[in-house]
Design a protein around this motif. Structure first.
Motif, PDB file in Angstrom:
ATOM      1  N   ALA A 265       0.825  -1.212   0.000  1.00  0.00           N
ATOM      2  CA  ALA A 265       0.000   0.000   0.000  1.00  0.00           C
ATOM      3  C   ALA A 265       0.863   1.267   0.000  1.00  0.00           C
ATOM      4  O   ALA A 265       0.623   2.193  -0.770  1.00  0.00           O
ATOM      5  CB  ALA A 265      -0.929   0.002   1.211  1.00  0.00           C
TER       6      ALA A 265
ATOM      7  N   LEU B 232       4.633   5.022  -4.039  1.00  0.00           N
ATOM      8  CA  LEU B 232       4.599   6.290  -4.765  1.00  0.00           C
ATOM      9  C   LEU B 232       3.219   6.931  -4.693  1.00  0.00           C
ATOM     10  O   LEU B 232       3.091   8.146  -4.763  1.00  0.00           O
ATOM     11  CB  LEU B 232       4.983   6.049  -6.221  1.00  0.00           C
ATOM     12  N   GLY B 233       2.186   6.099  -4.551  1.00  0.00           N
ATOM     13  CA  GLY B 233       0.825   6.630  -4.440  1.00  0.00           C
ATOM     14  C   GLY B 233       0.723   7.600  -3.278  1.00  0.00           C
ATOM     15  O   GLY B 233       0.057   8.637  -3.371  1.00  0.00           O
TER      16      GLY B 233
ATOM     17  N   TYR C 291       4.285   2.680 -13.315  1.00  0.00           N
ATOM     18  CA  TYR C 291       4.779   2.866 -11.941  1.00  0.00           C
ATOM     19  C   TYR C 291       6.295   2.716 -11.895  1.00  0.00           C
ATOM     20  O   TYR C 291       7.004   3.456 -11.222  1.00  0.00           O
ATOM     21  CB  TYR C 291       4.106   1.802 -11.075  1.00  0.00           C
TER      22      TYR C 291
ATOM     23  N   PHE D  95      -6.002   3.390  -5.407  1.00  0.00           N
ATOM     24  CA  PHE D  95      -4.617   3.163  -5.819  1.00  0.00           C
ATOM     25  C   PHE D  95      -3.718   3.061  -4.595  1.00  0.00           C
ATOM     26  O   PHE D  95      -2.883   2.158  -4.476  1.00  0.00           O
ATOM     27  CB  PHE D  95      -4.172   4.338  -6.699  1.00  0.00           C
ATOM     28  N   SER D  96      -3.920   3.977  -3.661  1.00  0.00           N
ATOM     29  CA  SER D  96      -3.038   4.033  -2.498  1.00  0.00           C
ATOM     30  C   SER D  96      -3.164   2.784  -1.641  1.00  0.00           C
ATOM     31  O   SER D  96      -2.182   2.312  -1.073  1.00  0.00           O
ATOM     32  CB  SER D  96      -3.378   5.276  -1.680  1.00  0.00           C
TER      33      SER D  96
ATOM     34  N   SER E 262      -3.823  -0.139  -2.751  1.00  0.00           N
ATOM     35  CA  SER E 262      -3.608  -1.295  -3.642  1.00  0.00           C
ATOM     36  C   SER E 262      -4.906  -2.088  -3.801  1.00  0.00           C
ATOM     37  O   SER E 262      -4.920  -3.315  -3.791  1.00  0.00           O
ATOM     38  CB  SER E 262      -2.548  -2.251  -3.099  1.00  0.00           C
TER      39      SER E 262
ATOM     40  N   MET F 176      -7.755  -4.521  -7.593  1.00  0.00           N
ATOM     41  CA  MET F 176      -7.150  -5.380  -8.616  1.00  0.00           C
ATOM     42  C   MET F 176      -6.708  -6.721  -8.036  1.00  0.00           C
ATOM     43  O   MET F 176      -5.992  -7.468  -8.697  1.00  0.00           O
ATOM     44  CB  MET F 176      -5.998  -4.677  -9.304  1.00  0.00           C
TER      45      MET F 176
ATOM     46  N   ALA G 291      -4.778  -7.394  -5.413  1.00  0.00           N
ATOM     47  CA  ALA G 291      -3.491  -7.534  -4.713  1.00  0.00           C
ATOM     48  C   ALA G 291      -3.734  -8.019  -3.284  1.00  0.00           C
ATOM     49  O   ALA G 291      -2.968  -8.827  -2.747  1.00  0.00           O
ATOM     50  CB  ALA G 291      -2.744  -6.207  -4.699  1.00  0.00           C
TER      51      ALA G 291
HETATM   52  N1  PFF Z   1      -0.459   1.223  -3.356  1.00  0.00           N
HETATM   53  C1  PFF Z   1       0.684   1.535  -4.145  1.00  0.00           C
HETATM   54  C2  PFF Z   1       1.074   2.973  -3.906  1.00  0.00           C
HETATM   55  O1  PFF Z   1       0.340   3.715  -3.246  1.00  0.00           O
HETATM   56  O2  PFF Z   1       2.122   3.374  -4.378  1.00  0.00           O
HETATM   57  C3  PFF Z   1       0.434   1.251  -5.622  1.00  0.00           C
HETATM   58  C4  PFF Z   1      -0.070  -0.141  -5.869  1.00  0.00           C
HETATM   59  C5  PFF Z   1       0.677  -1.232  -5.462  1.00  0.00           C
HETATM   60  C6  PFF Z   1      -1.309  -0.332  -6.448  1.00  0.00           C
HETATM   61  C7  PFF Z   1       0.209  -2.524  -5.634  1.00  0.00           C
HETATM   62  C8  PFF Z   1      -1.809  -1.603  -6.632  1.00  0.00           C
HETATM   63  C9  PFF Z   1      -1.024  -2.700  -6.203  1.00  0.00           C
HETATM   64  F1  PFF Z   1      -1.456  -3.892  -6.371  1.00  0.00           F
END
Ligand code: PFF
Length: 471
Positions: free
Chosen positions: A22, A25-26, A104, A222-223, A225, A228, A230
């Motif tokens: 999590a 970079l987000g 990313y 996104f932040s 994760s 999708m 994960a």
């Molecule tokens: N959550 C990660 C971030 O904030 O940088 C980005 C990310 C990682 C999105 C893994 C989705 C994932 F499966």
């Protein structure tokens, strides 16, 4: 992990992996940009509400599905809802992992590149206006940094040097937190920081528009994760003894705390370094942290000397690279575990193959900052917006597909798997869950989630692609 399919060695193992995925970079790159772009405190306010009301139930659902099925996202949906629209959610997740990683890793390459440049004495140059533009327009350097980052990610996913990574994460993540706090304190002592604080913390509720809500939801997904699979993947190794609500909550709180701190550093820093900044003129592009962090460290050099300031800057970029690496690992893990489980290809071969294909796609994003005209002006939306390849991939997979995945997932939990099955899975490892107020609340919200997410998703697509704002 141990035993037949594997299980985290402790509850801490899961929390570490999920938080590692999590926090990345987000939080440090994305959140400050989104905050600057979307009106400051109003965005932060909406972001926090959506994180806890909409995203947290989705976090729970992903972990519960993962633990229940002990499978990758595609396998999990195929088991629980074969041949239905929901099976598509698993496949969409794999595709998202694939495409999100392709841009990313380019941004992670920029961060690592900044580390290298600072180590070689370039802090002063990086702090000059326009230097970020020069840096990203250099295709050779960036292909190398992106390639190195991809190589490290594949190496870890293949070699399973998980133990090593876990040990480093235990040390480096708290260090990142301490460094963020120290830098925030430093920036607060500078002139005009108060203006930035006000922009960041005092919401102007009239700024809450539908596009702001759209961005807040995509950013929160996104932040965390989320959307999708994960967390289905890491949830599949969670022990039946664990309390998944507690673990999920800790991960959600950690993730939003790091994002909030990154904002608290960058937003006031902008106002201290560019004093005529206003809410209307605030900078908000992909270069945000790359333009302002070197300036913060150069400012610091006035107090502690150039050498020590360069050392701190290099260390900070290295910490961000590490946070990005624990995220790229989990991004690559989703397509890899799918190929390994469903296509019966060996793990090593699968990870290398997928890594190579992602690197080839990533080349488009490397060349999208000026090096190639084709990738820099890749597409024009029906709205007339001209988009480079990196922004296009981010729009489709980060802003649109993650919420779509979250919609399918929560709709699946509410209408197909049904809340009593979700409750049963959560109750394993959490006594007295069934019948509790928390259960009633989660079961209520999980019906609400698909409606809210679908509404926001439709608006995002219309606004992004066609410039149509319904509400
Ligand atoms: N959550 C990660 C971030 O904030 O940088 C980005 C990310 C990682 C999105 C893994 C989705 C994932 F499966």
């Amino acid at each position: 992990m141990n035993q037949a399919r594997g299980e985290w060695s402790s509850r801490f193992g899961f929390i570490l992996a999920a938080a590692g995925s999590a926090i990345g970079l987000g939080n440090i790159w994305g959140f400050p940009i989104m905050t600057a772009k979307n009106g400051g405190a109003a965005f932060v306010f909406v972001y926090l509400i959506l994180t806890f009301v909409v995203c947290f139930p989705v976090v729970m659902t992903e972990i519960a599905i993962g633990r229940h099925t002990a499978k990758n996202p595609v396998g999990a949906f195929n088991q629980l809802a074969p041949k239905s629209i929901f099976a598509f959610a698993g496949k969409l997740g794999v595709l998202c992992g694939f495409m999100i990683l392709s841009f990313y890793v380019v941004i992670a390459g920029w961060v690592f590149g900044y580390f290298v440049e600072v180590v070689s004495g370039g802090l002063q140059r990086l702090a000059q206006d326009g230097e970020f533009g020069n840096f990203v327009a250099n295709p050779y350097k960036n292909l190398m940094y992106t390639g190195l980052f991809m190589l490290a990610t594949v190496g870890i996913v293949v070699g399973g040097v998980r133990d090593g990574i876990e040990r480093w994460a235990r040390m480096l993540m708290p260090t990142l937190l301490i460094m963020l706090l120290a830098l925030i304190i430093y920036v607060m002592t500078l002139e005009n920081a108060g203006k930035g604080l006000a922009f960041y913390l005092i919401p102007d509720f009239s700024k809450i528009t539908v596009p702001v809500v759209n961005s807040a939801l995509s950013q929160a997904f996104f932040s965390l994760s989320l959307g999708m699979g994960a967390l289905i993947t890491s949830g599949s190794y969670v022990s039946k003894k664990d309390d998944i609500i507690a673990s999920g909550f800790i991960v959600t709180v950690l993730d939003s705390s790091i994002a909030l701190l990154a904002g608290l550093l960058i937003i006031p820093a902008i106002f201290t370094l560019a004093p005529d900044t206003t809410a209307e003129t605030i900078k908000a592009g992909p270069g945000l942290i790359f333009e302002f962090l070197p300036k913060v460290f150069m400012n610091l050099a006035g107090d502690v000397g150039y050498f020590f300031a360069s050392f701190l800057a290099a260390f900070f970029f290295l910490l961000i690279s590490f946070a990005a690496l624990t995220s790229t690992i989990s991004l690559l893990e989703v397509p890899t575990s799918w190929v390994v489980d469903e296509k019966k290809i060996r793990r090593k071969k699968a990870a290398v193959l997928i890594g190579v294909v992602i690197f080839i796609i990533a080349t488009g994003s490397v060349l999208a900052s000026g090096a190639s005209d084709f990738f820099t002006h890749f597409i024009t939306y029906p709205s007339g917006a001209d988009k480079d390849f990196l922004s296009f991939v981010a729009d489709v997979f980060f802003e649109m597909c993650l919420p779509l995945g979250g919609f399918l997932l929560s709709a699946f939990a509410a209408f197909r798997w049904k809340t009593h099955n979700l409750s049963k899975e959560i109750a394993v490892g959490r006594e007295h869950y069934i019948g509790s107020v928390l259960e009633k609340w989660l079961n209520f919200v999980i019906y609400l989630c698909p409606v809210i997410i679908l509404f926001i998703f439709v608006n995002t697509v219309l606004a992004k692609l066609f410039d149509i704002v319904l509400f």
